[in-house]
Motif scaffolding. Structure first.
Motif, mmCIF file in Angstrom:
data_model
loop_
_atom_site.group_PDB
_atom_site.id
_atom_site.type_symbol
_atom_site.label_atom_id
_atom_site.label_comp_id
_atom_site.label_asym_id
_atom_site.label_seq_id
_atom_site.Cartn_x
_atom_site.Cartn_y
_atom_site.Cartn_z
ATOM 1 N N PRO A 161 -3.841 -5.559 -1.759
ATOM 2 C CA PRO A 161 -2.905 -4.698 -1.583
ATOM 3 C C PRO A 161 -2.049 -4.535 -0.101
ATOM 4 O O PRO A 161 -4.187 -4.526 0.968
ATOM 5 N N TRP A 162 -1.769 -4.563 0.666
ATOM 6 C CA TRP A 162 -1.067 -4.651 2.192
ATOM 7 C C TRP A 162 -1.135 -3.289 2.178
ATOM 8 O O TRP A 162 -0.140 -2.160 1.481
ATOM 9 N N ARG A 163 -0.703 -2.842 3.665
ATOM 10 C CA ARG A 163 -0.469 -1.213 4.288
ATOM 11 C C ARG A 163 -0.264 -1.087 5.797
ATOM 12 O O ARG A 163 -1.013 -2.054 6.215
ATOM 13 N N ALA A 164 0.371 -1.081 5.646
ATOM 14 C CA ALA A 164 1.596 -1.040 7.152
ATOM 15 C C ALA A 164 1.256 0.590 8.404
ATOM 16 O O ALA A 164 1.261 0.842 7.501
ATOM 17 N N GLU A 165 0.783 0.122 9.110
ATOM 18 C CA GLU A 165 0.681 1.494 9.752
ATOM 19 C C GLU A 165 1.004 1.318 11.026
ATOM 20 O O GLU A 165 1.473 0.803 11.847
ATOM 21 N N ARG A 166 1.859 2.234 11.430
ATOM 22 C CA ARG A 166 2.589 2.459 12.940
ATOM 23 C C ARG A 166 1.488 2.800 13.986
ATOM 24 O O ARG A 166 0.688 3.768 13.932
ATOM 25 N N PHE A 214 9.261 -1.980 4.960
ATOM 26 C CA PHE A 214 9.121 -3.258 5.819
ATOM 27 C C PHE A 214 8.726 -4.139 4.075
ATOM 28 O O PHE A 214 7.834 -5.666 4.771
ATOM 29 N N ALA A 215 8.533 -3.375 3.173
ATOM 30 C CA ALA A 215 8.599 -4.603 2.280
ATOM 31 C C ALA A 215 9.230 -5.765 1.859
ATOM 32 O O ALA A 215 8.905 -6.709 1.296
ATOM 33 N N ALA A 216 10.427 -5.608 2.779
ATOM 34 C CA ALA A 216 11.387 -6.693 2.409
ATOM 35 C C ALA A 216 10.299 -7.792 3.326
ATOM 36 O O ALA A 216 11.015 -9.513 2.511
ATOM 37 N N PHE A 217 10.073 -7.868 4.288
ATOM 38 C CA PHE A 217 9.654 -8.950 4.975
ATOM 39 C C PHE A 217 7.905 -9.472 4.007
ATOM 40 O O PHE A 217 7.523 -10.611 4.170
ATOM 41 N N LEU A 218 7.108 -7.926 3.976
ATOM 42 C CA LEU A 218 5.718 -7.970 3.331
ATOM 43 C C LEU A 218 5.910 -8.352 2.358
ATOM 44 O O LEU A 218 4.602 -9.763 2.452
ATOM 45 N N ASN A 219 6.790 -8.877 1.238
ATOM 46 C CA ASN A 219 6.612 -9.754 0.204
ATOM 47 C C ASN A 219 6.777 -10.681 0.013
ATOM 48 O O ASN A 219 6.389 -11.824 -0.735
ATOM 49 N N ALA A 220 7.199 -11.177 1.122
ATOM 50 C CA ALA A 220 7.341 -12.778 1.463
ATOM 51 C C ALA A 220 6.208 -13.624 1.957
ATOM 52 O O ALA A 220 6.324 -15.213 1.913
ATOM 53 N N ILE A 224 -1.196 -4.143 9.767
ATOM 54 C CA ILE A 224 -0.813 -4.647 8.404
ATOM 55 C C ILE A 224 -2.189 -4.895 8.374
ATOM 56 O O ILE A 224 -3.322 -5.277 9.097
ATOM 57 N N TYR A 225 -2.744 -4.212 7.319
ATOM 58 C CA TYR A 225 -4.130 -4.292 6.527
ATOM 59 C C TYR A 225 -4.520 -4.411 5.510
ATOM 60 O O TYR A 225 -3.615 -3.899 4.496
ATOM 61 N N ALA A 226 -4.899 -4.933 5.120
ATOM 62 C CA ALA A 226 -4.769 -6.144 3.733
ATOM 63 C C ALA A 226 -6.300 -6.792 3.636
ATOM 64 O O ALA A 226 -6.791 -7.608 3.928
ATOM 65 N N GLY A 227 -7.124 -5.864 3.009
ATOM 66 C CA GLY A 227 -8.689 -5.891 2.762
ATOM 67 C C GLY A 227 -9.145 -6.011 4.088
ATOM 68 O O GLY A 227 -9.366 -4.744 4.631
ATOM 69 N N ASP A 228 -10.004 -7.285 3.925
ATOM 70 C CA ASP A 228 -10.760 -7.011 5.473
ATOM 71 C C ASP A 228 -10.184 -7.308 6.678
ATOM 72 O O ASP A 228 -10.613 -7.397 7.728
ATOM 73 N N GLY A 255 0.642 -1.055 0.119
ATOM 74 C CA GLY A 255 0.061 -0.217 -0.024
ATOM 75 C C GLY A 255 0.983 1.296 0.307
ATOM 76 O O GLY A 255 2.293 1.258 -0.022
ATOM 77 N N SER A 256 0.680 1.980 0.476
ATOM 78 C CA SER A 256 1.133 3.801 0.636
ATOM 79 C C SER A 256 2.225 4.028 1.306
ATOM 80 O O SER A 256 2.834 4.622 1.620
ATOM 81 N N THR A 257 1.527 3.034 2.328
ATOM 82 C CA THR A 257 2.739 3.306 3.780
ATOM 83 C C THR A 257 3.506 1.551 3.674
ATOM 84 O O THR A 257 2.959 0.451 4.072
ATOM 85 N N GLY A 258 5.207 2.058 4.444
ATOM 86 C CA GLY A 258 5.498 1.432 5.317
ATOM 87 C C GLY A 258 6.299 0.448 4.051
ATOM 88 O O GLY A 258 6.973 -1.031 4.418
ATOM 89 N N GLY A 259 7.063 0.854 3.054
ATOM 90 C CA GLY A 259 7.899 0.977 1.959
ATOM 91 C C GLY A 259 8.913 -0.229 2.716
ATOM 92 O O GLY A 259 9.629 -0.939 2.437
#
Length: 336
Positions: free
Chosen positions: A21-26, A9-15, A38-42, A3-7
């Motif tokens: 699509p996922w979105r990472a929020e602090r 952490f992509a090295a982990f999440l893309n595994a 991590i938000y992905a759909g519902d 998603g639009s944030t959390g680039g």
């Protein structure tokens, strides 16, 4: 997909395989690790990046405990690790950092001043202790029992503590408290020998309010099993009880009773375990004190962290000694 944030952490999440699509929020993060919601759909997940070590075996032990508890009649939720594309619950980043993805547990952090949460966390700790005694866990513990502090922290002998305090300019300000802890260390060596003869089992090892989840007045989940190990059964309780001492002694004892009532409603201790709990609390505090001394010596923390630990651990250990009579009465009445 990201998603639009959390680039970062992509090295982990893309595994992982994602259906949306996922979105990472602090949102919240612990002391030892970095976490992201991590938000992905519902769906919601928690990504945990381990900052304090890069040992896959430690995470695999944590996950072995969690998997042994999953689906059991615990009456509580525990984190459910998600497998990546390779089928592993542990993901390694390009620089060697480790991470794990967990299913989100709905709720909020309980309050350490709310009576229902205090008693509820005690009951949750008791339920977990009872269940951990019954399940088969396919792992070998990697952390020493708290009472083995002399082996765990060999590099932090009394003379080295004084030397470290001198190097940091702490002797004049904290010398009396430091002397108290060094004397107590000698006393606790004998207590450690007695502790070694108490009943042992797997324990969570770090049940505190920030490692639990509440919904309303109820404690519904326990988190962060990173320090799970085989230790004295009663140490599960001692870790939390060491959090309660404070300047208002009457309030601290009230909260201690509440927590122990909750624990005792789920599992009972034998008389020897209950009688040793004050020493087990001090053993926990000594281990923490020596751990942070070692981190300062290694350059992992700044001086203020250890300064705070010197003050807190010496206060708690002296509080236990001052209030031993009332503490013993509460422990016997609620736990045996």
């Amino acid at each position: 997909m990201n998603g639009s944030t959390g680039g970062e952490f992509a090295a982990f999440l893309n595994a992982y395989d994602w259906t949306s699509p996922w979105r990472a929020e602090r949102e919240e993060s612990g002391m030892n690790n970095t976490t992201r919601m991590i938000y992905a759909g519902d769906e919601r997940y928690v990504l945990r990046v381990y900052d304090n070590h890069r040992d896959e075996a430690i995470v695999h032990v944590e996950h072995a405990v969690l998997l042994a508890l999953s689906g059991k009649e615990l009456g509580l939720k525990v984190p459910g690790p998600v497998r990546n594309r390779e089928g592993s619950t542990v993901t390694k980043g390009p620089e060697g950092k480790l991470a794990a993805l967990y299913h989100y547990i709905e709720g909020h952090r309980p309050s350490p001043v709310h009576p229902a949460h205090i008693r509820g966390l005690g009951e949750a700790a008791g339920k977990l202790s009872s269940r951990l005694a019954a399940v088969q866990i396919d792992a070998r513990p990697l952390y020493d029992a708290y009472y083995r502090f002399e082996d765990t922290h060999q590099a932090m002998a009394g003379s080295r503590l004084v030397e470290l305090a001198g190097e940091q300019g702490l002797l004049e300000e904290e010398g009396a408290r430091l002397e108290t802890m060094i004397r107590l260390r000698d006393d606790l060596i004998e207590a450690a020998g007695r502790a070694a003869r108490l009943p042992h089992q797997w324990i969570h090892g770090d049940i505190v309010f920030t490692n639990s989840v509440a919904l309303g007045d109820r404690i519904v989940g326990l988190l962060d099993f990173e320090f799970a190990t085989i230790d004295v059964r009663a140490m599960e309780l001692a870790v939390v009880l060491a959090e309660f001492p404070g300047p208002d002694t009457e309030l601290a004892l009230y909260r201690t009773r509440l927590f122990c009532e909750g624990f005792g409603s789920a599992i009972r201790l034998n008389a020897e375990e209950a009688d040793m709990l004050p020493e087990l609390m001090q053993l926990r505090m000594m281990d923490v004190f020596l751990h942070f001394a070692g981190r300062l010596a290694d350059g992992a923390d700044d001086l203020e962290v250890w300064r705070g630990q010197i003050r807190r651990t010496s206060f708690v250990c002296e509080w236990i000694n001052r209030n031993r009579g009332e503490l013993d009465r509460i422990l016997r009445e609620t736990l045996t």
